[in-house]
Every structure is written in structure tokens, then in C-alpha cells.
Design a protein around this motif. Sequence first.
Motif, mmCIF file in Angstrom:
data_model
loop_
_atom_site.group_PDB
_atom_site.id
_atom_site.type_symbol
_atom_site.label_atom_id
_atom_site.label_comp_id
_atom_site.label_asym_id
_atom_site.label_seq_id
_atom_site.Cartn_x
_atom_site.Cartn_y
_atom_site.Cartn_z
ATOM 1 N N GLU A 182 0.830 -1.197 0.000
ATOM 2 C CA GLU A 182 0.000 0.000 0.000
ATOM 3 C C GLU A 182 0.866 1.249 0.000
ATOM 4 O O GLU A 182 0.619 2.204 -0.736
ATOM 5 N N HIS A 183 1.901 1.233 0.823
ATOM 6 C CA HIS A 183 2.824 2.366 0.862
ATOM 7 C C HIS A 183 3.495 2.559 -0.480
ATOM 8 O O HIS A 183 3.654 3.681 -0.968
ATOM 9 N N LEU A 184 3.903 1.450 -1.046
ATOM 10 C CA LEU A 184 4.599 1.524 -2.325
ATOM 11 C C LEU A 184 3.688 2.087 -3.406
ATOM 12 O O LEU A 184 4.089 2.956 -4.185
ATOM 13 N N ILE A 185 2.468 1.615 -3.431
ATOM 14 C CA ILE A 185 1.510 2.117 -4.414
ATOM 15 C C ILE A 185 1.300 3.613 -4.214
ATOM 16 O O ILE A 185 1.292 4.390 -5.163
ATOM 17 N N ALA A 186 1.131 3.998 -2.970
ATOM 18 C CA ALA A 186 0.874 5.414 -2.667
ATOM 19 C C ALA A 186 2.025 6.288 -3.131
ATOM 20 O O ALA A 186 1.834 7.337 -3.751
ATOM 21 N N ASN A 187 3.232 5.840 -2.853
ATOM 22 C CA ASN A 187 4.403 6.629 -3.238
ATOM 23 C C ASN A 187 4.600 6.668 -4.740
ATOM 24 O O ASN A 187 4.902 7.710 -5.310
ATOM 25 N N LEU A 188 4.454 5.523 -5.353
ATOM 26 C CA LEU A 188 4.639 5.478 -6.800
ATOM 27 C C LEU A 188 3.564 6.288 -7.507
ATOM 28 O O LEU A 188 3.840 6.980 -8.487
ATOM 29 N N HIS A 189 2.358 6.226 -7.008
ATOM 30 C CA HIS A 189 1.284 6.994 -7.629
ATOM 31 C C HIS A 189 1.534 8.480 -7.489
ATOM 32 O O HIS A 189 1.211 9.257 -8.382
ATOM 33 N N ALA A 190 2.110 8.858 -6.383
ATOM 34 C CA ALA A 190 2.400 10.279 -6.165
ATOM 35 C C ALA A 190 3.360 10.803 -7.221
ATOM 36 O O ALA A 190 3.306 11.968 -7.602
ATOM 37 N N SER A 191 4.250 9.957 -7.676
ATOM 38 C CA SER A 191 5.235 10.391 -8.655
ATOM 39 C C SER A 191 4.866 10.016 -10.083
ATOM 40 O O SER A 191 5.241 10.714 -11.012
ATOM 41 N N LEU A 192 4.140 8.952 -10.262
ATOM 42 C CA LEU A 192 3.880 8.453 -11.607
ATOM 43 C C LEU A 192 2.478 8.770 -12.104
ATOM 44 O O LEU A 192 2.229 8.716 -13.300
ATOM 45 N N LEU A 232 -7.376 3.625 -1.814
ATOM 46 C CA LEU A 232 -6.374 4.655 -1.540
ATOM 47 C C LEU A 232 -6.770 6.054 -1.971
ATOM 48 O O LEU A 232 -6.386 7.021 -1.330
ATOM 49 N N SER A 233 -7.528 6.156 -3.052
ATOM 50 C CA SER A 233 -7.806 7.492 -3.568
ATOM 51 C C SER A 233 -8.543 8.344 -2.543
ATOM 52 O O SER A 233 -8.267 9.528 -2.392
ATOM 53 N N GLN A 234 -9.489 7.723 -1.831
ATOM 54 C CA GLN A 234 -10.226 8.492 -0.823
ATOM 55 C C GLN A 234 -9.344 8.842 0.354
ATOM 56 O O GLN A 234 -9.509 9.876 0.987
ATOM 57 N N LYS A 235 -8.389 7.960 0.645
ATOM 58 C CA LYS A 235 -7.505 8.209 1.790
ATOM 59 C C LYS A 235 -6.526 9.331 1.502
ATOM 60 O O LYS A 235 -6.233 10.156 2.346
ATOM 61 N N ILE A 236 -5.984 9.319 0.296
ATOM 62 C CA ILE A 236 -4.823 10.137 0.006
ATOM 63 C C ILE A 236 -5.171 11.421 -0.722
ATOM 64 O O ILE A 236 -4.722 12.498 -0.351
#
Length: 285
Positions: A75-85, A112-116
Motif C-alpha cells: 500500500e505504501h509503495l503504491i501510494a508513493n509510486l502513484h504520487a510520482s507516476l 487509496l484514492s479516498q484516503k490520500i
Amino acid sequence: MGRAPCCEKVGLKRGRWTAEEDEILNNYIKVHGEGSWRSLPKNAGLMRCGKSCRLRWINYLRSDLRRGNISKEEEHLIANLHASLGNRWSLIAAHLPGRTDNEIKNYWNSHLSQKILPSRRPTNPPAINLIPTINNRKDRTSQSTMKINKAHKVSPVTNHKIVQPEEQPTKQQTKVDSCDTSYEDEMLCFIDNIMDTDMLTMVEGGGSMGVTSEPMSVTQAMKDVSGQVEVGGSSSSTTNSFDNWSWDFDIHEDGVLGFGGEDDGNMLSWPWESITIDDDSFLGV
DNA sequence: AAAACGCGCAACCGCCTTGGT
DNA sequence: TACCAAGGCGGTTGCGCGTTT
């Protein structure tokens, strides 16, 4: 006159796959291998579109799929990668062995979208200027990339976003726009974005962390060290800034990156695998 | 108990790039 | 250079199922 359908759809079955169909497809690919999707249904005796067969295989039947709940680390990885990609799911999925782009996309949209996004959207848009270099589709520019580039007026020469006078560049944009245009520099900027914008936020949010000496290996198969770059100074056990960490990471020619020593054979390993942190504080909930 | 509602996920759709001719 | 087939990607849809009323 509309575009011709990808395959003859008259008489083809649609909707959910049955166990029998799965077995037929599985057995056929075991014998003949992947590929030739258009002719596969006919040869295998399936009343399905080739695209449907391909999707079913990739998203469900492949033996190397890792099914089940997304872990906190993932989940962390997805969140971070999405932030950049941004929404480049196939590229994000390439960093999560066993996960498919469809699965990650669904997870993002439903969890994640609702969380972040509510907390990040105003100040932390995707780093669109790095898109061409970190695209895993060789020299291709994806359709979404083109759309994004078009929308944000990306320079065709440097692929850096041209900041319009009326735009107020965010912290991230300002940081990245200052990067040089070499491949290695862009990769450095990419990593810097991930660490600086997300993990620092995480740290500032109240988490505590510790760094272990041995990064966790995710896969050996992707070992392909094409660059060794050290960022920052010596590592420390606790810190409020990643600038003080010694990041030993590998740059793969197709944009895959990872952390690990030159001799340890690790291609993909991630710092938060050795981080102790409150998950909810990181995800901003 | 049954209807209404909401969510998650599998599957589909349209468009794009690539590679061959 | 133009065209076409194939493969791949991201966005969207809609079904199935659990929960709520």
C-alpha cells in the motif's frame, strides 16, 4: 463509420469466465505459451475474444500472481509510486511482483484514492515531467502520457513541464524542474520526489523509523545493475531527513529501480520494509 | 425476510504504439 | 511512406455480494 471491432463478436461469449474456460485457457497456454492472442480462442476452442483471453490470463490465471490482500508495505509503495507516476498502473505494477495493473488500479480507486487524494491533491500533483524516462514500455509514450503532456504543455525537447506564468509551481514541481536532463539525473529526481514528498511527510506526521543494514530482496530475476549512485551521507538509525541516509540503489535501463548493494543481488527492495511506522499516519487518515 | 443500497472487482471498451509488409 | 494486425494500456462499466434499513 466506427472503428472495426477487435474481433468478430457475433456468437462470442462475454462476462464472467467459467472454471471450464479457465482450464481450457490454462492448458492451452501451458502447451503453446503466451502470445497470438487473436488466434488463440479459435485454436483452443474458446468462444471468447482474444483480448478477453489475454486479460483473463494476465489478471487471473498466471501462476506467478500474488493474490490476496494488499499488504501495508504494498500500500505504501503504491501510494508513493502513484504520487510520482500518476495513473500509470502498468508501471506501478512493475514494482509490485505478482500484482497486476488492474488489481492496483482497482485498489487505488476503491481504497487509496479516498484516503490520500483529499489531503494531497492541492499541493502534490503527479511529477509529469519524468514520464518519458521512467516509462517501462521502451521508447513508447503511452496514450495517457500523451494526454498529460498535452494538457500540461510538456516540452518535446526536455520533457520537462513548462510552467506557465500564471501557474504557482508546487514544491515538487519546483524541485524537479531544476533537474538536469540526463537519464541518471532524472532518475535521481524521481527517487528524490518519492523520498522527499511522501516519506518526509510521513516522518513529519509522527512516525518513527529505524534502518536496517540489509535491504529486503523482492526478486533476484531483475538483477541488472546499470548504475550505482549514492545519495546523501552516512546512514543513521533515526533521522528526520532522508538527506542523511545513504541510499544505495540500482537504476535499471527500463526505469525499474531498487535499493541494495552492488553485490547483494537485490534489485527491488524498499526502505519502508525496514521502517516502523504508524500506517494510518502515513496515509493521512 | 425482503428490498435497497453500496462497494469491490472482473471484464470490457476505445485508443494508442509497435512491428511487419 | 502508408497501411494493417497485434498487443498493450488506462478508463469505465456492471455484476455479485455483503450490509443496512
